[in-house]
Scaffold this active site. Structure first.
Site, PDB file in Angstrom:
ATOM      1  CB  SER A   7      -0.929   0.020   1.216  1.00 23.46           C
ATOM      2  OG  SER A   7      -1.646   1.244   1.267  1.00 23.46           O
ATOM      3  CG  ASP A  57      -8.718   3.066  -5.549  1.00 23.41           C
ATOM      4  OD1 ASP A  57      -8.592   1.970  -4.962  1.00 23.41           O
ATOM      5  OD2 ASP A  57      -8.511   4.154  -4.983  1.00 23.41           O
TER       6      ASP A  57
END
Length: 426
Positions: A167, A315
């Protein structure tokens, strides 16, 4: 709530893209850390960004909310001990970035972060390890590397390493807190660096708030290094740009249906990785004109299959999945193994729900192979806002889609349904 999506014939009109969720998070935090009063123009007030705003209030910043701006009295880095546990609901960005920020509080202070069931499964161990090397006392309450997270005040600084393949929020977290460390911070990112545009967005925001940094990328992608000396955030007047992630659903609808649509508040020179949606819909067959601050799209609704690596824009996985589900031929998405660590395992859940609406799909470790021709059906959102919005768009094309637990779209795009109704023609 369950949401039934009706088929429409056309997408048209002029619409303004919602403000960026990623920039809003970062601007709220930077303003909260600044010395003096900042004005944030056109912020996004969604479930996730409000979680960040309210957490910053618990840490001592003062926020005055207005529809078109937010006035923030910063803490100048003097973080207050919260009177209660900070609940950031479903916001992974909030818990990850603010875990580092809480460490700049006085050494005797403790801050505890928790959230909903989904958030309490989000991996944090890499950030915990990296912060410990900087003198921070931080732990997972269950000793499993996930929230609740307990942070003791005291950020010494120094040098630390972090893996770049889980991340980018871990990297942004340390960068945002580093200016208030006691000693300079050197952060080395090792290995594959995923979602790097989000870190560039973080650097852009902190620079607008007066923070200086050095950045070495000599051996990308094997190694990147950031160096930040102790300094103060400065209050500023900052305008938040439109969100390519949220706009991707609008643009996807315009690509897969006959359309003539203009989307304002999307900037040509944006650092957002999800800006790649423009190139994708072009290659799939839509006609797109990009101006300095808006996009115009025309399409006949017929899309071509396409292969894409979404390593820097994970995303977009649900959005691109439903575009490919409607395209003629076989398409492939790769580079999104880290999307398995989002609100849900998005790789697996996209595969499952595409199959539920009749799409032929093969799940890969880092992506999907998709052959089109959806027929409709019942879709489980898995309480994931991006799944809701993506499958809603697919429903506009084919009809006959019902989405379970659809209300969670307000995490990132509170007026999503209103916007889609505005541009839809039956």
């Amino acid at each position: 709530m369950d949401l039934q999506v009706e088929k429409i014939n056309k997408i048209s009109g002029v619409i303004k893209a919602p403000a960026s969720k990623s920039y809003s998070h970062r601007a709220f935090i930077a303003a909260a850390l600044a010395e003096g009063q900042s004005i944030l123009r056109d912020p996004l007030y969604s479930a996730d960004t409000i979680a960040t705003l309210e957490a910053c209030e618990q840490l001592g910043a003062l926020f005055q909310r207005y529809p078109d701006k937010c006035i923030v009295q910063g803490t100048a880095g003097y973080i207050r001990t919260p009177e209660n546990i900070i609940d950031v609901k479903n916001s992974g960005t909030s818990v990850r970035i603010l875990s580092s920020v809480a460490a700049i509080a006085p050494r005797a202070n403790y801050t505890i972060f928790t959230g909903d069931e989904s958030l309490r499964k989000r991996p944090m161990q890499d950030l915990i390890d990296a912060l410990e090397n900087l003198g921070v006392q931080i732990s997972s309450s269950q000793s499993n590397g996930t929230p609740p997270i307990i942070v003791k005040g005291g950020f010494e600084g120094g040098q630390t390493d972090i893996k770049g393949d889980v991340s980018s929020q871990f990297i942004s977290s340390i960068i945002m807190a580093a200016p208030y460390s006691k000693k300079p911070v050197t952060l080395n990112v090792k290995g594959t660096f995923v979602s790097k545009p989000y870190v560039n967005m973080t650097l852009s925001v902190i620079s607008k708030f007066g923070i200086d940094f050095e950045y070495d990328t000599t051996n990308i992608p094997e190694y990147s290094s950031y160096y930040i000396e102790p300094q103060k955030y400065e209050a500023t007047d900052y305008t938040i740009e439109g969100d390519y992630s949220s706009a991707s659903y609008i643009l996807a609808a315009a690509a897969m249906l006959p359309s003539n649509l203009t989307v304002k508040n999307l900037y040509k020179d944006s650092m957002q990785g999800d800006k790649i949606i423009i190139d994708i819909i072009k290659k799939m067959g839509a006609e797109v004109t990009v101006d300095d601050d808006q996009i115009h799209i025309e399409s006949d609704g017929n899309l071509k299959a396409f292969d894409i690596n979404l390593e820097d824009a994970p995303d977009l996985l649900p959005t691109i999945s439903i575009l490919m589900a409607q395209a003629e031929g076989v398409s492939k998405i790769t580079g999104v193994e880290h999307a398995r660590f989002k609100e849900t395992d998005r790789v697996h859940n996209c595969a499952v729900e595409l199959e539920n609406v009749g799409v032929d799909v093969e799940e890969l470790q880092d992506g999907l192979i998709i052959k089109g021709n959806p027929t409709g059906g019942y879709v489980d959102s898995h309480m994931d806002h991006r799944m809701v919005m993506a499958f809603y768009v697919l429903g506009l094309k084919i009809g006959n889609i019902i989405i379970k637990d659809a209300s969670c779209y307000d995490i990132s795009f509170p007026n999503f349904l209103e916007v889609m109704h505005t541009i839809s023609e039956e």
